[in-house]
Design an enzyme around this catalytic site. Structure first.
Site, PDB file in Angstrom:
ATOM      1  N   TYR A  59       0.829  -1.222   0.000  1.00 11.21           N
ATOM      2  CA  TYR A  59       0.000   0.000   0.000  1.00 11.21           C
ATOM      3  C   TYR A  59       0.860   1.268   0.000  1.00 11.21           C
ATOM      4  CZ  TYR A  59      -4.196  -2.747   0.151  1.00 11.21           C
ATOM      5  OH  TYR A  59      -5.206  -3.615  -0.202  1.00 11.21           O
ATOM      6  N   ASP A  99      -8.572   5.059  -4.813  1.00 10.77           N
ATOM      7  CA  ASP A  99      -7.921   6.326  -5.190  1.00 10.77           C
ATOM      8  C   ASP A  99      -8.877   7.486  -4.936  1.00 10.77           C
ATOM      9  OD1 ASP A  99      -9.514   7.068  -7.633  1.00 10.77           O
ATOM     10  OD2 ASP A  99      -8.685   5.217  -8.447  1.00 10.77           O
ATOM     11  N   HIS A 114     -14.847   0.300  -0.728  1.00  9.94           N
ATOM     12  CA  HIS A 114     -13.672  -0.506  -0.372  1.00  9.94           C
ATOM     13  C   HIS A 114     -12.591   0.319   0.332  1.00  9.94           C
ATOM     14  CE1 HIS A 114     -14.756  -3.803  -3.571  1.00  9.94           C
ATOM     15  NE2 HIS A 114     -15.486  -3.877  -2.475  1.00  9.94           N
ATOM     16  N   CYS A 122      -6.653   3.130  13.156  1.00 14.66           N
ATOM     17  CA  CYS A 122      -6.110   2.354  14.262  1.00 14.66           C
ATOM     18  C   CYS A 122      -7.105   1.237  14.542  1.00 14.66           C
ATOM     19  CB  CYS A 122      -5.948   3.255  15.480  1.00 14.66           C
ATOM     20  SG  CYS A 122      -5.539   2.362  16.993  1.00 14.66           S
ATOM     21  N   SER A 183     -15.027  -5.552 -13.392  1.00 18.08           N
ATOM     22  CA  SER A 183     -15.100  -6.875 -14.024  1.00 18.08           C
ATOM     23  C   SER A 183     -16.262  -7.714 -13.517  1.00 18.08           C
ATOM     24  CB  SER A 183     -13.791  -7.627 -13.784  1.00 18.08           C
ATOM     25  OG  SER A 183     -13.619  -7.840 -12.387  1.00 18.08           O
ATOM     26  N   LEU A 209     -14.667  -1.892 -20.953  1.00 17.57           N
ATOM     27  CA  LEU A 209     -13.805  -2.215 -22.089  1.00 17.57           C
ATOM     28  C   LEU A 209     -14.231  -3.531 -22.734  1.00 17.57           C
ATOM     29  CD1 LEU A 209     -11.376  -0.980 -23.497  1.00 17.57           C
ATOM     30  CD2 LEU A 209      -9.896  -2.327 -21.990  1.00 17.57           C
ATOM     31  N   ALA A 226     -13.345   4.025 -20.980  1.00 16.42           N
ATOM     32  CA  ALA A 226     -14.159   4.889 -20.123  1.00 16.42           C
ATOM     33  C   ALA A 226     -14.025   6.359 -20.515  1.00 16.42           C
ATOM     34  CB  ALA A 226     -13.760   4.684 -18.664  1.00 16.42           C
TER      35      ALA A 226
END
Ligand code: BJW
Length: 240
Positions: A59, A99, A114, A122, A183, A209, A226
């Site tokens: 990450y 993001d 998500h 914490c 997907s 796509l 997109a």
């Protein structure tokens, strides 16, 4: 789509495909993230318990890429922000992406189901807070002062996605459901189209796509990038 009321509520589900043209990798495409790392190692609570340094490294690298490598929203993010500004009814974006490109493009009514890459939390205090630096096991929680309790504010496999009740209500009430760049492999998001179809009212559209796992569930499917499909679709909606 002629049945869509002029101020009907719209729910948009987005996935990694919408950020691909901004320079962020998808997960399951040929060159995607899961072709380079095992999801069991970096995207499960068990993987984090086994090897926290590996998960923090994964990450940290993605956070640095997002912040330092000139990643910016593309035309698809911008078009969805325009839709929220100009549509007469409610527009809710439910993104699986961690993001911050939707908010940087100007979208405000947004759920990160998500989690968010630029937040950590914490495990004792639970409250997420903004974070742009690298994270490691030594770092202490600024609130409770404990060490080894901080983790990325993301939803791993086996964990409950965020704000599911609000999402369920929005899906039940919407007149249009649009799925972009995902997907259809990961639940519960992959099941949203079935939930909407079960209510029987809303029109459902997939912009991707290639056909997703649940492509046949949608009333309408448009294939392409997109950055091209989404601005054209938004223009169509606003100019009806
Ligand atoms: C373009 C494009 C361009 C490319 N333009 N398009 C057995 C059966 C059913 C379910 C389960 C099962 N066993 C376990 C489960 C549940 C599990 C699950 O779904 N597993 C499946 C793999 C089978 N799900 C969970 O555990 C979730 N929690 C849960 O279910 O809790 C219980 C619950 C019960 C009841 C109600 C509610 C909940 C949690 C899932 C957490 C997912 N986490 C990740 C990683 C964390 C965040 C991060 O690190 O980034 O989230 S996994 C990863 O996949 C990430 C993504 O958000 C998610 C979805 O991926 P996405 O966005 O679809 O990306 P891709 O790569 O798959 O697809 C990209 C698409 O874009 C492709 O189609 C391309 O063609 C397209 N594309 N370029 C347009 N330019």
């Amino acid at each position: 789509m002629s049945v869509l009321p002029p101020s009907g509520a719209i729910v948009i589900l987005t996935g990694a495909g919408i950020s691909k043209e901004s320079g962020l990798d998808t997960f399951r495409d040929k060159d995607g993230i899961w072709s380079k790392v095992r999801l069991e190692d970096v995207a499960t609570p068990e993987g984090f318990r086994r090897d926290p340094a590996k998960v923090h490294g994964f990450y940290n690298a993605r956070r640095r890429h997002l912040v330092e490598d000139g990643i910016v929203p593309n035309a698809a993010h911008a078009a969805l922000a325009r839709l929220e500004r100009e549509w007469r009814g409610e527009v809710l974006i439910v993104t699986q992406n961690i993001d911050d490109l939707h908010e940087r493009a100007g979208s405000a009514n947004l759920i990160h189901m998500h989690g968010e890459l630029l937040k950590i939390r914490c495990q004792r205090c639970a409250q997420p807070f903004a974070w742009v630096d690298d994270l490691d096991q030594e770092r202490r929680c600024p609130d409770c002062g404990r060490g080894g309790t901080l983790r990325p504010h993301v939803v791993w496999f086996g964990e409950m996605p965020l704000e599911m009740e609000r999402i369920g209500d929005a899906l039940a009430e919407c007149s249009l459901f649009v799925s972009i760049g995902t997907s259809g492999h990961v639940y519960p998001a992959a099941g949203f189209v079935q939930m909407v179809r079960g209510q029987g009212r809303a029109h459902t559209v997939e912009l991707n796509l290639e056909p997703s796992e649940s492509a046949t569930m949608f009333h309408e499917s448009r294939l392409g990038r997109a950055s091209e499909l989404v601005p054209a679709f938004v223009e169509e909606l606003l100019c009806r």
